[in-house]
Design an enzyme around this catalytic site. Structure first.
Site, PDB file in Angstrom:
ATOM      1  N   SER A   1       0.788  -1.232   0.000  1.00  0.00           N
ATOM      2  CA  SER A   1       0.000   0.000   0.000  1.00  0.00           C
ATOM      3  C   SER A   1       0.821   1.283   0.000  1.00  0.00           C
ATOM      4  O   SER A   1       0.335   2.326   0.429  1.00  0.00           O
ATOM      5  CB  SER A   1      -0.985  -0.002   1.176  1.00  0.00           C
ATOM      6  N   ASN A   2       2.023   1.244  -0.496  1.00  0.00           N
ATOM      7  CA  ASN A   2       2.833   2.457  -0.553  1.00  0.00           C
ATOM      8  C   ASN A   2       2.295   3.472  -1.551  1.00  0.00           C
ATOM      9  O   ASN A   2       2.539   4.669  -1.411  1.00  0.00           O
ATOM     10  CB  ASN A   2       4.289   2.122  -0.862  1.00  0.00           C
TER      11      ASN A   2
END
Length: 179
Positions: A34-35
Site C-alpha cells: 500500500s505504498n
C-alpha cells in the site's frame, strides 16, 4: 532518510524472525504493501495546498458520477436494496476511508463483494475513468462519514488528481514527486 541522494538517517525496529529472535537488519528484504496510497495522499494534499481542492469538497464537484449515492440497507441481499445517502462523499472521507466505498474482496460472499466482482471494479487493466463509471452504479456500504472501511477510495483520489490536474495520474506523480 535520503537528502539529495545522501543517507542521513537509518532506523529499524523489531524482529526479522520472532521465533528465532533475529533482530531486523537494514539489509533485510520484506514486502511493503500500500505504498502507493502514501503517494496518492501526498498528491491530493499538494492540490489542497495549492488551493485547487479542499478537504470538505464533495467529490461530485469534480467527478459528477459519484454524486447522489445510494447506500445498502442493513441486511441487504440485493444491490437494489438501498436508501439515499444522507450526505455527499467528501475528499476527507476518501482520505480517511470513511466514504462508504468498499474493496469488495475483503468481505467475500456479501452482496457488495458480488457487485464489485461482477463489474470488475478491481481490474488493474481498467483505466481510472472506467473504474469510476463502474463504481457510480454500485451502492455504498454505509453513509459517508459514519464508519471506516478500507476501500477503493485511494483509486478515486487518483482519478481526482487526474481531473483536477488535467494530467494522467502517473504523469502527475512523475512530474511532481518522482522526477
Amino acid at each position: 532518510v535520503l537528502v539529495d541522494g545522501r543517507l542521513v538517517d537509518v532506523q529499524r525496529v523489531g524482529l526479522a524472525d520472532r521465533e528465532a529472535k533475529t533482530p531486523l537488519r537494514t539489509n533485510h528484504i520484506f514486502r511493503a504493501f500500500s505504498n502507493t496510497k502514501l503517494i496518492t495522499t501526498c498528491a491530493v494534499m499538494l492540490l489542497i495546498e495549492e488551493g485547487r481542492i479542499g478537504l470538505g469538497d464533495p467529490i461530485e464537484k469534480f467527478i459528477p458520477q459519484l454524486g447522489r449515492r445510494q447506500v445498502l440497507k442493513p441486511g441487504a441481499t440485493m444491490l437494489t436494496d438501498t436508501e439515499p445517502a444522507k450526505g455527499s462523499i467528501t475528499i476527507r472521507h476518501l482520505l480517511s476511508h470513511s466514504s462508504g466505498l468498499s474493496y469488495g474482496l475483503l468481505d467475500p460472499g456479501t452482496v457488495i463483494y458480488r457487485g464489485y466482482v461482477e463489474r470488475k471494479v478491481l481490474n488493474p487493466a481498467t483505466p481510472l475513468s472506467d473504474m469510476i463509471e463502474q463504481l457510480a452504479g454500485l451502492p455504498l456500504v454505509f453513509h459517508p462519514g459514519t464508519l471506516w472501511e478500507y476501500s477503493v477510495a485511494t483509486d478515486v483520489l487518483s482519478r481526482l488528481v487526474e481531473v483536477v490536474s488535467g494530467e494522467r495520474f502517473d504523469t502527475f506523480i512523475e512530474g511532481r514527486f518522482l522526477g
